[in-house]
Motif scaffolding. Structure first.
Motif, PDB file in Angstrom:
ATOM      1  N   ALA A 172       0.712  -1.252  -0.014  1.00 10.04           N
ATOM      2  CA  ALA A 172       0.061  -0.051   0.046  1.00 10.04           C
ATOM      3  C   ALA A 172       0.738   1.171   0.037  1.00 10.04           C
ATOM      4  O   ALA A 172       0.625   2.315  -0.538  1.00 10.04           O
ATOM      5  CB  ALA A 172      -0.861   0.033   1.140  1.00 10.04           C
ATOM      6  N   LYS A 173       2.023   1.036   0.873  1.00  9.74           N
ATOM      7  CA  LYS A 173       2.890   2.493   0.812  1.00  9.74           C
ATOM      8  C   LYS A 173       3.532   2.481  -0.303  1.00  9.74           C
ATOM      9  O   LYS A 173       3.828   3.625  -1.016  1.00  9.74           O
ATOM     10  CB  LYS A 173       3.953   2.257   1.789  1.00  9.74           C
ATOM     11  CG  LYS A 173       3.299   2.304   3.513  1.00  9.74           C
ATOM     12  CD  LYS A 173       4.605   1.995   4.343  1.00  9.74           C
ATOM     13  CE  LYS A 173       3.935   2.445   5.767  1.00  9.74           C
ATOM     14  NZ  LYS A 173       5.162   1.897   6.903  1.00  9.74           N
ATOM     15  N   TYR A 174       3.999   1.463  -1.131  1.00  7.30           N
ATOM     16  CA  TYR A 174       4.661   1.326  -2.238  1.00  7.30           C
ATOM     17  C   TYR A 174       3.934   1.972  -3.419  1.00  7.30           C
ATOM     18  O   TYR A 174       4.271   2.821  -4.117  1.00  7.30           O
ATOM     19  CB  TYR A 174       4.870   0.003  -2.882  1.00  7.30           C
ATOM     20  CG  TYR A 174       5.658  -0.354  -4.294  1.00  7.30           C
ATOM     21  CD1 TYR A 174       6.737   0.003  -4.403  1.00  7.30           C
ATOM     22  CD2 TYR A 174       4.669  -0.739  -5.210  1.00  7.30           C
ATOM     23  CE1 TYR A 174       7.504   0.062  -5.789  1.00  7.30           C
ATOM     24  CE2 TYR A 174       5.233  -0.859  -6.668  1.00  7.30           C
ATOM     25  CZ  TYR A 174       6.470  -0.500  -6.665  1.00  7.30           C
ATOM     26  OH  TYR A 174       6.799  -0.749  -8.146  1.00  7.30           O
ATOM     27  N   ILE A 175       2.695   1.846  -3.497  1.00  2.79           N
ATOM     28  CA  ILE A 175       1.669   2.036  -4.749  1.00  2.79           C
ATOM     29  C   ILE A 175       1.216   3.705  -4.481  1.00  2.79           C
ATOM     30  O   ILE A 175       0.698   4.275  -5.515  1.00  2.79           O
ATOM     31  CB  ILE A 175       0.383   1.171  -4.686  1.00  2.79           C
ATOM     32  CG1 ILE A 175      -0.352   1.415  -6.171  1.00  2.79           C
ATOM     33  CG2 ILE A 175      -0.572   1.454  -3.613  1.00  2.79           C
ATOM     34  CD1 ILE A 175       0.688   0.794  -7.162  1.00  2.79           C
ATOM     35  N   VAL A 176       1.329   4.354  -3.352  1.00  6.40           N
ATOM     36  CA  VAL A 176       0.795   5.698  -3.168  1.00  6.40           C
ATOM     37  C   VAL A 176       1.285   6.489  -4.104  1.00  6.40           C
ATOM     38  O   VAL A 176       0.668   7.233  -4.723  1.00  6.40           O
ATOM     39  CB  VAL A 176       0.933   6.092  -1.783  1.00  6.40           C
ATOM     40  CG1 VAL A 176       0.809   7.659  -1.475  1.00  6.40           C
ATOM     41  CG2 VAL A 176       0.268   5.390  -0.749  1.00  6.40           C
ATOM     42  N   ASP A 177       2.617   6.791  -4.268  1.00  9.74           N
ATOM     43  CA  ASP A 177       3.125   7.869  -5.243  1.00  9.74           C
ATOM     44  C   ASP A 177       3.393   7.196  -6.726  1.00  9.74           C
ATOM     45  O   ASP A 177       4.295   7.982  -7.257  1.00  9.74           O
ATOM     46  CB  ASP A 177       4.280   8.293  -4.542  1.00  9.74           C
ATOM     47  CG  ASP A 177       4.095   9.031  -3.219  1.00  9.74           C
ATOM     48  OD1 ASP A 177       2.984   9.611  -3.375  1.00  9.74           O
ATOM     49  OD2 ASP A 177       4.505   8.673  -2.185  1.00  9.74           O
ATOM     50  N   LYS A 178       2.846   6.024  -7.060  1.00 10.47           N
ATOM     51  CA  LYS A 178       3.499   5.681  -8.457  1.00 10.47           C
ATOM     52  C   LYS A 178       2.552   6.219  -9.524  1.00 10.47           C
ATOM     53  O   LYS A 178       1.476   6.669  -9.256  1.00 10.47           O
ATOM     54  CB  LYS A 178       3.253   3.962  -8.263  1.00 10.47           C
ATOM     55  CG  LYS A 178       4.057   3.372  -7.593  1.00 10.47           C
ATOM     56  CD  LYS A 178       5.733   3.421  -8.159  1.00 10.47           C
ATOM     57  CE  LYS A 178       6.862   2.833  -7.279  1.00 10.47           C
ATOM     58  NZ  LYS A 178       7.086   3.553  -6.091  1.00 10.47           N
TER      59      LYS A 178
END
Length: 252
Positions: free
Chosen positions: A233-239
């Motif tokens: 979830a943290k990984y996808i936030v700023d993608k």
């Protein structure tokens, strides 16, 4: 602070994620979704529909039911909200809808958020390229007696990953009951076991002439899936917009 909306918050994985996030300072759940919103006393508001939620989240974690997917995709696209989909049992039509949505928002889709299981997939892909010519490939998965789908979504993830590495040359055989012919070379056997409280086990067997290689992952609790889900979830936030997998995360 990363703000999360969690769909399926009252399920087993949803509650495990909730408890894990309570221990963290850089992430919080601002709302949850459940078909039984009063079933559990959560520390956040719980709704039956995503459209009832007035709070804006940075990312949605979906660990609910395939029936909830259309509304989640619609909401996420309308609100430009990244989406982590960790739901199994999706149809081909569901997968196509996810691909369409990923053109407008970042979506990470996986049938299993365990970092260990996804590392297993990375390993078996490499093994398949080396061993395929002289080895038969079989997958055995074990889960608790309340699991609805069989084979598991993770077993399909493993088989699909291997098959893609081998130019889609393999066909899937599910069990061998009633099969009176010998095994043919281009098969991947997939077998499901259901019983007790087995959290999850996946074993990939490469069986060759006078030698066997086994790569196995065993889940001992739901916490490993929650840890992976929070990391994803943290990984996808700023993608950027697009369709992501846990392999993208592991490759970091």
């Amino acid at each position: 602070m990363v703000k999360i909306i969690i769909s399926g918050c009252n399920g087993m994985l949803g509650q495990t994620i909730s408890k894990l996030i309570e221990e963290k300072r850089d992430i919080e759940i601002i709302a949850g979704l459940s078909r039984n919103p009063k079933k559990i006393n959560n520390s956040y508001s719980v709704y039956t529909s995503i459209f009832e939620c007035k709070d804006a989240g940075d990312v949605i974690i979906d660990c609910s039911n395939p029936k909830c997917l259309p509304d989640l995709l619609k909401y996420a696209v309308e609100r430009n909200t990244p989406l982590l989909i960790a739901t199994t049992g999706l149809s081909r039509e569901d997968i196509e809808d996810i691909k369409i949505a990923s053109k407008k928002i970042p979506v990470l889709y996986t049938a299993n958020t365990s970092l260990g299981l996804n590392l297993l997939i990375n390993l078996v892909k490499k093994a398949a390229l080396v061993l395929e010519e002289n080895f038969d490939i079989e997958i055995i998965e074990k889960h608790h007696n309340k699991k609805m789908d069989a084979p598991s979504g993770s077993a399909y993830m493993i088989a699909d990953a291997i098959n893609q590495e081998l130019d889609s040359s393999k066909k899937y055989v599910f069990g061998r009951s009633g099969n009176e012919e010998k095994r043919i070379k281009n098969e991947i056997g997939i077998h499901a076991i259901r019983g007790g409280t087995i959290c999850g086990e996946h074993n990939v067997i490469f069986a060759g002439l006078d030698e066997i290689i086994e790569i196995k992952h065993t889940a001992l609790s739901k916490k490993i899936f929650a840890l992976g889900a929070v990391k994803a979830a943290k990984y996808i936030v700023d993608k950027d917009n697009g369709l992501y997998t846990m392999e993208d995360l592991i490759n970091l």
